[in-house]
Design a protein around this motif. Structure first.
Motif, PDB file in Angstrom:
ATOM      1  N   SER A 178      15.324  85.945  72.063  1.00 39.82           N
ATOM      2  CA  SER A 178      16.263  85.538  73.190  1.00 39.82           C
ATOM      3  C   SER A 178      16.783  86.633  74.034  1.00 39.82           C
ATOM      4  N   GLY A 179      17.195  86.498  74.991  1.00 42.39           N
ATOM      5  CA  GLY A 179      17.788  87.607  75.804  1.00 42.39           C
ATOM      6  C   GLY A 179      17.029  88.221  77.055  1.00 42.39           C
ATOM      7  N   GLY A 180      16.079  87.657  77.249  1.00 34.05           N
ATOM      8  CA  GLY A 180      15.451  88.273  78.493  1.00 34.05           C
ATOM      9  C   GLY A 180      15.897  87.949  79.926  1.00 34.05           C
ATOM     10  N   GLY A 181      15.311  88.395  80.972  1.00 39.09           N
ATOM     11  CA  GLY A 181      15.939  88.160  82.015  1.00 39.09           C
ATOM     12  C   GLY A 181      15.256  89.203  83.199  1.00 39.09           C
ATOM     13  N   LEU A 182      16.078  88.864  84.478  1.00 39.76           N
ATOM     14  CA  LEU A 182      15.515  89.846  85.524  1.00 39.76           C
ATOM     15  C   LEU A 182      16.631  90.916  85.811  1.00 39.76           C
ATOM     16  N   VAL A 183      16.208  91.992  85.782  1.00 42.47           N
ATOM     17  CA  VAL A 183      17.030  93.348  85.879  1.00 42.47           C
ATOM     18  C   VAL A 183      16.330  94.442  86.839  1.00 42.47           C
ATOM     19  N   GLN A 184      17.367  95.109  87.738  1.00 45.74           N
ATOM     20  CA  GLN A 184      16.879  96.100  88.466  1.00 45.74           C
ATOM     21  C   GLN A 184      16.361  97.233  87.657  1.00 45.74           C
ATOM     22  N   PRO A 185      15.587  98.212  88.394  1.00 49.25           N
ATOM     23  CA  PRO A 185      15.343  99.355  87.824  1.00 49.25           C
ATOM     24  C   PRO A 185      16.615 100.148  87.329  1.00 49.25           C
ATOM     25  N   GLY A 186      16.437 100.731  86.246  1.00 51.70           N
ATOM     26  CA  GLY A 186      17.747 101.486  85.777  1.00 51.70           C
ATOM     27  C   GLY A 186      18.638 100.656  84.859  1.00 51.70           C
ATOM     28  N   GLY A 187      18.563  99.481  85.026  1.00 49.46           N
ATOM     29  CA  GLY A 187      19.517  98.442  84.183  1.00 49.46           C
ATOM     30  C   GLY A 187      18.912  98.251  82.667  1.00 49.46           C
ATOM     31  N   SER A 188      19.879  97.456  82.141  1.00 56.69           N
ATOM     32  CA  SER A 188      19.920  97.393  80.556  1.00 56.69           C
ATOM     33  C   SER A 188      19.569  95.889  80.367  1.00 56.69           C
ATOM     34  N   LEU A 189      19.064  95.664  79.209  1.00 55.71           N
ATOM     35  CA  LEU A 189      18.935  94.127  78.495  1.00 55.71           C
ATOM     36  C   LEU A 189      18.683  94.271  77.112  1.00 55.71           C
ATOM     37  N   ARG A 190      19.544  93.365  76.384  1.00 56.93           N
ATOM     38  CA  ARG A 190      19.312  93.493  74.961  1.00 56.93           C
ATOM     39  C   ARG A 190      18.764  92.105  74.525  1.00 56.93           C
ATOM     40  N   LEU A 191      17.773  92.382  73.708  1.00 55.96           N
ATOM     41  CA  LEU A 191      16.844  91.149  73.245  1.00 55.96           C
ATOM     42  C   LEU A 191      17.216  91.105  71.866  1.00 55.96           C
ATOM     43  N   SER A 192      17.367  89.799  71.360  1.00 53.92           N
ATOM     44  CA  SER A 192      17.558  89.419  70.006  1.00 53.92           C
ATOM     45  C   SER A 192      16.713  88.596  69.215  1.00 53.92           C
ATOM     46  N   CYS A 193      16.485  88.786  68.183  1.00 56.44           N
ATOM     47  CA  CYS A 193      15.430  87.825  67.248  1.00 56.44           C
ATOM     48  C   CYS A 193      16.093  87.627  66.115  1.00 56.44           C
ATOM     49  N   ARG A 194      15.934  86.099  65.526  1.00 52.73           N
ATOM     50  CA  ARG A 194      16.333  85.795  64.349  1.00 52.73           C
ATOM     51  C   ARG A 194      15.144  85.154  63.606  1.00 52.73           C
ATOM     52  N   ALA A 195      15.472  85.175  62.445  1.00 56.75           N
ATOM     53  CA  ALA A 195      14.603  84.172  61.527  1.00 56.75           C
ATOM     54  C   ALA A 195      15.260  83.265  60.816  1.00 56.75           C
TER      55      ALA A 195
ATOM     56  N   TRP B  62       2.844  83.780  66.674  1.00 59.45           N
ATOM     57  CA  TRP B  62       3.759  84.345  67.642  1.00 59.45           C
ATOM     58  C   TRP B  62       4.685  83.280  68.362  1.00 59.45           C
ATOM     59  N   GLY B  63       5.780  83.669  68.422  1.00 57.93           N
ATOM     60  CA  GLY B  63       6.808  82.762  69.011  1.00 57.93           C
ATOM     61  C   GLY B  63       6.481  82.761  70.462  1.00 57.93           C
ATOM     62  N   GLN B  64       7.775  82.093  71.023  1.00 57.79           N
ATOM     63  CA  GLN B  64       7.534  82.044  72.700  1.00 57.79           C
ATOM     64  C   GLN B  64       7.637  83.235  73.384  1.00 57.79           C
ATOM     65  N   GLY B  65       8.466  84.194  72.788  1.00 56.44           N
ATOM     66  CA  GLY B  65       8.612  85.480  73.549  1.00 56.44           C
ATOM     67  C   GLY B  65       9.899  85.213  74.330  1.00 56.44           C
ATOM     68  N   ALA B  66      10.116  86.588  75.142  1.00 50.46           N
ATOM     69  CA  ALA B  66      11.464  86.546  75.943  1.00 50.46           C
ATOM     70  C   ALA B  66      10.844  87.350  77.337  1.00 50.46           C
ATOM     71  N   GLN B  67      10.843  86.855  78.426  1.00 46.72           N
ATOM     72  CA  GLN B  67      10.325  87.592  79.696  1.00 46.72           C
ATOM     73  C   GLN B  67      11.331  88.416  80.070  1.00 46.72           C
ATOM     74  N   VAL B  68      10.854  89.638  80.300  1.00 45.86           N
ATOM     75  CA  VAL B  68      11.898  90.672  80.884  1.00 45.86           C
ATOM     76  C   VAL B  68      11.095  90.991  82.227  1.00 45.86           C
ATOM     77  N   THR B  69      11.716  90.994  83.495  1.00 51.37           N
ATOM     78  CA  THR B  69      11.283  91.335  84.611  1.00 51.37           C
ATOM     79  C   THR B  69      12.139  92.396  85.291  1.00 51.37           C
ATOM     80  N   VAL B  70      11.650  93.583  85.374  1.00 49.23           N
ATOM     81  CA  VAL B  70      12.186  94.782  86.138  1.00 49.23           C
ATOM     82  C   VAL B  70      11.682  94.891  87.604  1.00 49.23           C
ATOM     83  N   SER B  71      12.731  94.494  88.277  1.00 51.07           N
ATOM     84  CA  SER B  71      12.478  94.516  90.006  1.00 51.07           C
ATOM     85  C   SER B  71      13.742  94.530  90.784  1.00 51.07           C
ATOM     86  N   SER B  72      13.288  95.424  91.890  1.00 56.17           N
ATOM     87  CA  SER B  72      14.412  95.516  92.915  1.00 56.17           C
ATOM     88  C   SER B  72      14.171  94.418  93.795  1.00 56.17           C
TER      89      SER B  72
END
Length: 118
Positions: free
Chosen positions: A7-24, A108-118
């Motif tokens: 979990s934790g993906g998303g859309l972020v601008q270049p230079g930004g930050s994101l934190r992904l989490s994984c649980r079992a 493999w799980g469903q994954g988390a989409q990370v998109t870095v775009s302005s």
């Protein structure tokens, strides 16, 4: 087989930050502790690659493309793994997956989409 949920993906601008989490959720703690865990990513049209890994003893290793920007961590008592991603670049855009290292036959799980775009 080890069920892992990202979990934790998303859309972020270049230079930004994101934190992904994984649980079992289905592992007992003593079993989770034995595994080296990793974050992988797959960009469109590219092969899946290992981005970062962390051993049960918290030794870490990083793909050269993310060194100095990404940090992998784990909490064995909570059976969780995180990927802190800073100074994100457009080339970091991908679906990110958490899995064992090596993966072996673990699904493999469903994954988390990370998109870095302005």
């Amino acid at each position: 087989q080890v069920l892992l949920v990202e979990s934790g993906g998303g859309l972020v601008q270049p230079g930004g930050s994101l934190r992904l989490s994984c649980r079992a959720p289905r592992l007992i703690t003593s079993t989770f502790n034995q595994y080296t865990m990793g974050w992988y990513r797959q960009a469109p049209g590219a092969q899946r690659e290992l981005v970062a890994s962390i051993s049960s003893g918290r030794n870490t290793d990083y793909n050269d493309s993310v060194k100095g920007r990404f940090t992998i961590s784990r909490d064995n008592s909570r059976k969780m793994v995180w990927l802190q991603m800073n100074n994100l670049k457009p080339e970091d855009t991908a679906v990110y997956y958490c899995n064992l290292v090596p993966v072996g036959t673990n699904p493999w799980g469903q994954g988390a989409q990370v998109t870095v775009s302005s």
